[in-house]
Design a protein around this motif. Structure first.
Motif, PDB file in Angstrom:
ATOM      1  N   LEU A  69      42.976  57.830  32.519  1.00 14.44           N
ATOM      2  CA  LEU A  69      43.121  57.250  33.855  1.00 14.44           C
ATOM      3  C   LEU A  69      41.770  56.747  34.358  1.00 14.44           C
ATOM      4  N   VAL A  70      40.713  57.535  34.172  1.00 10.35           N
ATOM      5  CA  VAL A  70      39.371  57.130  34.600  1.00 10.35           C
ATOM      6  C   VAL A  70      38.964  55.835  33.910  1.00 10.35           C
ATOM      7  N   ASP A  71      39.188  55.759  32.604  1.00  5.78           N
ATOM      8  CA  ASP A  71      38.813  54.552  31.857  1.00  5.78           C
ATOM      9  C   ASP A  71      39.663  53.352  32.262  1.00  5.78           C
ATOM     10  N   PHE A  72      40.962  53.577  32.480  1.00 10.50           N
ATOM     11  CA  PHE A  72      41.838  52.488  32.904  1.00 10.50           C
ATOM     12  C   PHE A  72      41.368  51.904  34.234  1.00 10.50           C
ATOM     13  N   LEU A  73      41.063  52.789  35.179  1.00 10.66           N
ATOM     14  CA  LEU A  73      40.639  52.310  36.489  1.00 10.66           C
ATOM     15  C   LEU A  73      39.310  51.569  36.413  1.00 10.66           C
ATOM     16  N   LEU A  74      38.389  52.067  35.585  1.00 13.90           N
ATOM     17  CA  LEU A  74      37.079  51.430  35.502  1.00 13.90           C
ATOM     18  C   LEU A  74      37.150  50.090  34.779  1.00 13.90           C
TER      19      LEU A  74
ATOM     20  N   ASN B 256      38.316  47.914  37.750  1.00 17.05           N
ATOM     21  CA  ASN B 256      36.963  47.931  38.318  1.00 17.05           C
ATOM     22  C   ASN B 256      36.837  48.929  39.477  1.00 17.05           C
ATOM     23  N   ILE B 257      37.405  50.115  39.266  1.00 13.53           N
ATOM     24  CA  ILE B 257      37.310  51.220  40.217  1.00 13.53           C
ATOM     25  C   ILE B 257      36.748  52.421  39.463  1.00 13.53           C
ATOM     26  N   PHE B 258      35.641  52.963  39.943  1.00 12.77           N
ATOM     27  CA  PHE B 258      35.016  54.104  39.279  1.00 12.77           C
ATOM     28  C   PHE B 258      35.353  55.391  40.022  1.00 12.77           C
TER      29      PHE B 258
ATOM     30  N   ILE C 144      43.142  50.017  46.804  1.00 10.83           N
ATOM     31  CA  ILE C 144      44.580  50.193  46.902  1.00 10.83           C
ATOM     32  C   ILE C 144      45.302  48.914  46.487  1.00 10.83           C
ATOM     33  N   ASN C 145      44.820  47.787  46.963  1.00  7.09           N
ATOM     34  CA  ASN C 145      45.445  46.502  46.621  1.00  7.09           C
ATOM     35  C   ASN C 145      45.344  46.197  45.137  1.00  7.09           C
ATOM     36  N   ARG C 146      44.244  46.612  44.522  1.00  6.40           N
ATOM     37  CA  ARG C 146      44.104  46.383  43.076  1.00  6.40           C
ATOM     38  C   ARG C 146      45.145  47.210  42.302  1.00  6.40           C
ATOM     39  N   ILE C 147      45.452  48.417  42.787  1.00  4.09           N
ATOM     40  CA  ILE C 147      46.429  49.245  42.109  1.00  4.09           C
ATOM     41  C   ILE C 147      47.835  48.708  42.346  1.00  4.09           C
ATOM     42  N   LYS C 148      48.092  48.233  43.564  1.00  4.78           N
ATOM     43  CA  LYS C 148      49.424  47.672  43.858  1.00  4.78           C
ATOM     44  C   LYS C 148      49.746  46.502  42.954  1.00  4.78           C
TER      45      LYS C 148
END
Length: 379
Positions: A334-339, A343-345, A375-379
């Motif tokens: 999950l950490v790697d996916f977001l980063l 582009n969320i660390f 939040i918008n990036r995840i949506k």
């Protein structure tokens, strides 16, 4: 060159030192990384704090060496803060030692009390520096698990051989989980330390962050016989780069730590001391205003966590939100996916100990509009 000291083989570079270098490289490559990983307050100190630094720096007589124990006015301000905020009376001449950030205090305390081969009780999950410093002074970490409530697993502790244990680290409000602790829990820990002949150290930099009842362990019955407390202006007063902390507790222990400190560094710049004094005199409205910002940010982080199907405790405090990843999913993935994809660390829980393997940590040190963008990036 005959090689490095063996002690550095016991530690790795601090996680955030290496990871933030990677994040900086991504930003340099044009990636719009939102950093929800590190707990460095982005809000400014109070204006009067900055003014105290500025006016002192402008005085040509302010730039000499300072006392290892800080100026008397600083220690008195620290004692007044403890009396006002925690109801704890401290002797500013004998029971308080200003520090260049509380992190250096972890090393000073360890060097003061530990011999090679001694053991140290360290919470799992917990602040990684407790472990690394223990190893650097050639002592041995012994980990005790924390339950989801933040309370130690007393049954596990009862089964440990504590014959070589000399120190016990605790941290309430707890980082990374946000568990607030309580007077009852601190009393149990003081009694435990007394029964087992341990030096108990409470690391207390988050006491005023989203915490309705700030506590000091030194206000607990019997604590001054067995406990020391580290505190810091970094989180509560938005002064992380200023490096101002304090160690409080019994006179003979403070004097022993001073022996170590005075051989390792010098007194902090007078302007920083004056700024710290101004901060310590701020009214409760300072904390109320600051916590309003953090409360609004935390609500948004909760929304972000919900989008990712993470679970968390709404009763926690401090600068972070500690979230459990669903069964069958990997926190590291999950950490790697977001980063790398969003582009969320954020921080993987494993760096805080094995109990954190299924967890991730979000920081509140980011403006609301940035959290909304995440939040918008995840949506």
């Amino acid at each position: 060159m005959k090689g490095y000291a063996k002690r550095i083989e016991t530690v790795q570079e601090y996680y955030f030192s290496a990871k933030l270098r990677e994040v900086a490289q991504l930003v340099a490559a044009g990636k719009p990384v939102i950093n929800l990983g590190i707990g460095s307050p982005d809000l400014p100190p109070a204006p009067e704090v900055v003014q105290a630094l500025k006016s002192t720096a402008e005085n040509s007589q302010s730039h000499g060496y300072q006392s290892y124990q800080g100026i008397p006015e600083l220690r008195i301000s620290m004692a007044d803060f403890y009396q006002r905020e925690y109801g704890v009376e401290l002797n500013p001449q004998k029971e308080i030692l200003p520090l260049m950030g509380s992190k250096e205090g972890i090393l000073h305390i360890s060097m003061t009390f530990l011999n090679p081969g001694d053991q140290v009780l360290i919470p799992n999950p917990g602040y990684p520096t407790y472990s690394s410093v223990t190893s650097l002074v050639e002592a041995e970490p012994v980990y005790y698990s924390l339950k989801e409530s933040g309370e130690p697993d007393w049954e596990e502790l009862a089964g440990l051989d504590l014959s070589r244990v000399k120190l016990m680290w605790i941290n309430y409000p707890h980082m990374p989980t946000g568990a607030l602790g309580s007077k009852a829990l601190l009393q149990k820990l003081v009694n435990f330390a007394n029964n087992k002949d341990l030096v108990l150290i409470n690391d207390n930099p988050y006491s005023h962050i989203l915490n309705p009842e700030p506590l000091s362990i030194l206000g607990i019955e019997g604590a001054k016989d067995v406990a020391l407390e580290l505190n810091s202006l970094s989180k509560s007063f938005n002064m992380p780069g200023w490096r101002v902390g304090m160690l409080s507790g019994r006179e003979d222990w403070i004097a022993a730590v001073l022996k170590v400190k005075s051989n390792m560094d010098s007194g902090m710049f007078l302007g920083i001391q004056k700024g710290a004094i101004a901060a310590l005199k701020l009214s409760k409205s300072w904390f109320q205003d600051m916590n309003e910002h953090y409360e609004n940010r935390r609500k948004l982080i909760w929304k972000l966590a919900d989008l990712l199907s993470l679970t968390y405790q709404k009763s926690s405090g401090g600068l972070f939100v500690w979230c459990k990843v669903p069964e069958g999913q990997s926190a590291e993935e999950l950490v790697d996916f977001l980063l790398y994809e969003k582009n969320i660390f954020i921080t993987p829980g494993k760096i805080f100990g094995s109990v954190g393997n299924q967890y991730v940590r979000f920081s509140l040190c980011m403006p609301e509009f940035k959290i909304l963008e995440a939040i918008n990036r995840i949506k």
